[in-house]
Design an enzyme around this catalytic site. Structure first.
Site, PDB file in Angstrom:
ATOM      1  CG  LEU A 126      19.289 -47.319 -39.818  1.00  0.00           C
ATOM      2  CD1 LEU A 126      18.654 -46.221 -40.655  1.00  0.00           C
ATOM      3  CD2 LEU A 126      20.495 -47.909 -40.519  1.00  0.00           C
ATOM      4  CB  SER A 127      16.025 -49.617 -39.239  1.00  0.00           C
ATOM      5  OG  SER A 127      15.056 -50.500 -39.727  1.00  0.00           O
ATOM      6  CB  ALA A 128      15.204 -52.473 -35.341  1.00  0.00           C
ATOM      7  N   GLY A 130      16.240 -47.058 -34.467  1.00  0.00           N
ATOM      8  CA  GLY A 130      15.491 -45.816 -34.332  1.00  0.00           C
ATOM      9  C   GLY A 130      14.263 -46.006 -33.468  1.00  0.00           C
ATOM     10  CB  VAL A 150      17.774 -42.449 -38.761  1.00  0.00           C
ATOM     11  CG1 VAL A 150      18.020 -42.442 -40.271  1.00  0.00           C
ATOM     12  CG2 VAL A 150      18.504 -41.288 -38.091  1.00  0.00           C
TER      13      VAL A 150
END
Length: 272
Positions: A126-128, A130, A150
């Site tokens: 997720l985010s970083a 991802g 994501v």
């Protein structure tokens, strides 16, 4: 089936390798596992911990239901004060160095400990996390059967913290040679890739949704797939765009309407 004592929390593993990236390894294994179970590597976002992401995403619950091992790399505050994986720092994501090598060593450790099926190693973030997931697959495509990015970033979107922040907020500028070149440059001999799933909410104000489209372009270009060949399905939650390669891999893009920056879709991204 092998029976193990069910852990009450994520277990911390010390001594899983040389750990040049100075990450922490946490993992969960359900009490009952099939022979040669799959493994899912899960990368948290900034300001998260493996425990908070597991509570939000439900991976340990799903691992009990489906019979797989979960590996949670954890960033340390000494590496990044915000708890972000350093996906933008070249020294952290170079092949066989830094944080990338630490994660690879975690996978090797889990493989030896549980005899996992090396053809069913999956990675999600997720985010970083991802963004870190994308770099891992670009660098070690042979390790993974599939990946879910994501609310992440395309590989090579930044080289230091300030440009990373700008790219997250406004969308990373397209390289002159195209996004696919950033992956091909890392693994130039690669001709086939794992299946890639990209998830992003249209209301994400933390990571601009333009980055999801850049990630889609990146993997399509690396796989030599025409973007216009997509199959688009309208869903109650948004749109699903999908492409397939001649080698049987796929690229899928889940554009989730009105979804902000969050975690509650992350588990579905590897089970759909």
């Amino acid at each position: 089936r092998r029976t193990r004592k069910a852990p009450q929390r994520l277990e911390t593993i010390v001594g899983f390798g040389s750990n040049p990236g100075r990450l922490v390894m946490k993992f969960f294994a359900p009490p009952k596992l099939p022979e040669r179970p799959p493994v899912v590597v899960v990368h948290h976002g900034c300001g998260q911990t493996p425990e908070s992401l597991d509570a939000a995403s439900g991976f340990s619950r799903l691992a009990r239901e489906k019979g797989f091992v979960v590996v949670y790399p954890e960033q340390s505050k000494s590496n990044n004060p915000h708890g972000c994986f350093n996906w933008f720092r070249p020294s952290s994501v170079a092949r066989d160095r830094g944080e990338l090598l630490s994660v690879r060593q975690m996978i090797e450790h889990a493989g030896k400990r549980y005899g996992v099926d090396r053809k069913r190693v999956f990675v999600v973030g997720l985010s970083a996390g991802g963004a870190m997931t994308a770099v891992l697959v670009a660098t070690y495509p042979d390790l993974f059967a599939g990946a879910a990015i994501v609310a992440g970033m395309p590989v090579g979107a930044a080289r230091e913290a300030m440009s990373a922040l700008r790219a997250m907020r406004a969308g990373a500028p397209t390289p002159a040679e195209g996004w696919g070149s950033r992956i091909v440059g890392i693994s130039p001999e690669r001709r086939s890739w794992p299946s890639i799933s990209i998830w992003h909410g249209t209301a994400d104000s933390v990571v601009n949704p333009k980055n999801a489209n850049a990630s889609v372009d990146q993997w399509l270009e690396a796989m030599n797939i025409n973007r216009e060949s997509s199959h688009i399905q309208k869903k109650a939650w948004g749109e699903l765009h999908s492409w397939r390669t001649a080698h049987g891999s796929s690229v899928t893009f889940y554009s989730v309407a009105d979804l902000a920056h969050g975690t509650h879709t992350i588990t579905a991204s590897v089970t759909d």
